[in-house]
Design an enzyme around this catalytic site. Structure first.
Site, short mmCIF file in Angstrom:
data_model
loop_
_atom_site.label_atom_id
_atom_site.label_comp_id
_atom_site.label_asym_id
_atom_site.label_seq_id
_atom_site.Cartn_x
_atom_site.Cartn_y
_atom_site.Cartn_z
N ASP A 182 0.86 -1.18 0.00
CA ASP A 182 0.00 0.00 0.00
C ASP A 182 0.89 1.23 0.00
O ASP A 182 2.12 1.10 -0.05
CB ASP A 182 -0.93 0.00 1.23
CG ASP A 182 -0.17 0.19 2.55
OD1 ASP A 182 1.06 0.24 2.53
OD2 ASP A 182 -0.83 0.31 3.59
N ASP A 201 1.53 4.80 2.26
CA ASP A 201 1.15 5.44 3.53
C ASP A 201 1.59 6.90 3.55
O ASP A 201 2.71 7.22 3.15
CB ASP A 201 1.83 4.72 4.69
CG ASP A 201 1.60 3.22 4.67
OD1 ASP A 201 0.49 2.79 5.04
OD2 ASP A 201 2.51 2.47 4.24
N ASP A 232 -3.18 4.70 2.88
CA ASP A 232 -3.49 5.10 4.25
C ASP A 232 -3.11 6.55 4.45
O ASP A 232 -1.99 6.94 4.13
CB ASP A 232 -2.69 4.25 5.27
CG ASP A 232 -3.14 2.80 5.31
OD1 ASP A 232 -4.31 2.54 4.97
OD2 ASP A 232 -2.33 1.93 5.68
#
Ligand code: CTP
Ligand code: MN
Ligand code: MN
Ligand code: MN
Length: 371
Positions: A205, A207, A295
């Site tokens: 992902d 962040d 995120d």
């Protein structure tokens, strides 16, 4: 061949956190074996053993070259008898019977598959396994199973979000987030964190930390950013969590506890023409976009340094550092604050360097934190 590990044990004698630079010449097979054992312990709710295997793996990772004899691991910290036995077997036979047994185990396979879905943790996976479910197809065809919103998104975008994210894709997302945040608040502060800040080539992902130069101005910013991403038509999934931050609370001793900052877990659409060199694609996939997990975390600016350290990771590095702080310095810290138990006071931190200074450690660069 016996390795020279003197440089390593010296820094470990004091119980300092393990530091690992991002390099490409480490041998991965042995860590994979330990990771299987860690995962299997996690599924069996043996948290202590799970941590022990992960710590052993990160110690082995930090060695300057591959382990070629059991002698090479003599004097290394954190290698328990289980790990020693696994390494011995691998060195002798090139494989480990226990690891292979686990990999063939039906329950391990099902739990590993189920927990690979965004929004599905070990508890849900176990519940599905107990119902006799073994595949995604069986789960999705079972009328009694109610997926929550996160799990539905997890299945919907499974192919995309289980694929790695490249550095170029992370850069492209950084541009999108940066533009969005600065369109709303030109002087807002944005930092790429997580594995990409540690210099990793690939991640699962992307962040980010977002804050504002003056305390309090961050209020409402994240919801505005989410709105704006929605307007751009690139927001595929969003879970927003408001802040529950309490400045009077002492740092938590429990590493697994989530921090209390306002944050959101997103799935964002990234287009081919936004990425230098193009998107990473699955074979046969001709779409002009892919989905990526993002995120965003919003600490108040006076908590920026501890939040940055925590969200830069790695998980193992931060865990080691917190243990070092507690055991060797009688200090507690988490993503919110650093606290000195001897002086009974919070220590103020503006930069990550301040944290290392307070802990009496030399600064560790982000790319050395890949333990
Ligand atoms: N983290 C945290 N609180 C959370 C989630 C994550 O403090 N609720 C921290 C983790 O401890 C980790 C860092 O944020 O150190 C980044 O988390 P994550 O994205 O899961 O891992 P990465 O190191 O970025 O690796 P990956 O490439 O798999 O994303
Ligand atoms: Mn990450
Ligand atoms: Mn991760
Ligand atoms: Mn993350």
């Amino acid at each position: 061949q016996v390795l020279d590990i003197s440089w390593f044990t010296e820094s470990m004698r004091e119980g300092r956190p393990v530091t690992v630079e991002s390099r490409h010449h480490i041998q991965v097979r042995d860590f994979d074996a330990l990771e299987v054992l860690a995962e299997s312990s996690e599924f069996n709710e043996n948290e202590g053993r799970c941590l022990a295997f992960r710590r052993a793996a990160s110690v082995l990772k930090s060695l300057p070259s591959a382990v070629r004899s059991l002698g090479a691991t003599q004097g290394l910290p954190c290698l328990g008898e289980h790990t020693e036995a696994v390494i011995e077997e691998i060195l002798q036979f090139g494989r480990c019977f226990k690891v292979e047994e686990i990999q063939c185990d039906e329950r391990y396979q099902a739990l590993k598959l189920f927990t690979s879905v965004f929004g599905v943790g070990p508890k849900t996976a176990e519940k599905w396994y107990r119902r006799g479910l073994r595949s995604f197809k069986e789960i999705l065809n079972e009328p009694a199973i109610q997926l929550n919103k996160m799990q539905r998104a997890g299945f919907l975008y499974y192919r995309d979000i289980s694929k790695t994210v490249s550095k170029a894709e992370a850069q492209a997302l950084r541009c999108i987030i940066e533009e969005t945040v600065h369109w709303i608040m030109p002087d807002a502060i944005l930092a790429l964190t997580g594995g990409f800040r540690r210099g990793k080539e690939y991640g699962h992902d992307v962040d980010f930390l977002v804050t504002t130069p003056e305390l309090g101005r961050e209020e409402g910013l994240l919801l505005h950013v989410i709105d704006r991403l929605q307007d751009q038509g690139i927001l595929l999934y969003c879970e927003h969590q408001g802040t529950t931050f309490d400045a009077t609370k002492l740092p938590s001793c429990n590493f697994e506890a989530m921090d209390h900052f306002e944050k959101c877990f997103l799935i964002v659409r990234l287009y081919e023409d936004q990425v230098e060199g193009g998107l990473q694609r699955n074979p046969g996939d001709s779409r002009a976009w892919r989905a990526i997990r993002v995120d965003l975390v919003v600490p108040p600016v006076d908590r920026y340094a501890t939040a940055l350290l925590g969200w830069t990771g790695s998980r193992q590095f931060v865990r080691d550092l917190r243990r070092f702080a507690r055991k060797e310095r009688r200090m507690l810290f988490d993503n919110h604050a650093l606290y000195d138990k001897t002086k009974k006071m919070f220590l103020s931190t503006t930069t990550e360097e301040d944290i290392f200074v307070h802990l009496g450690l030399e600064y560790v660069e982000p790319w050395q934190r890949n333990a």
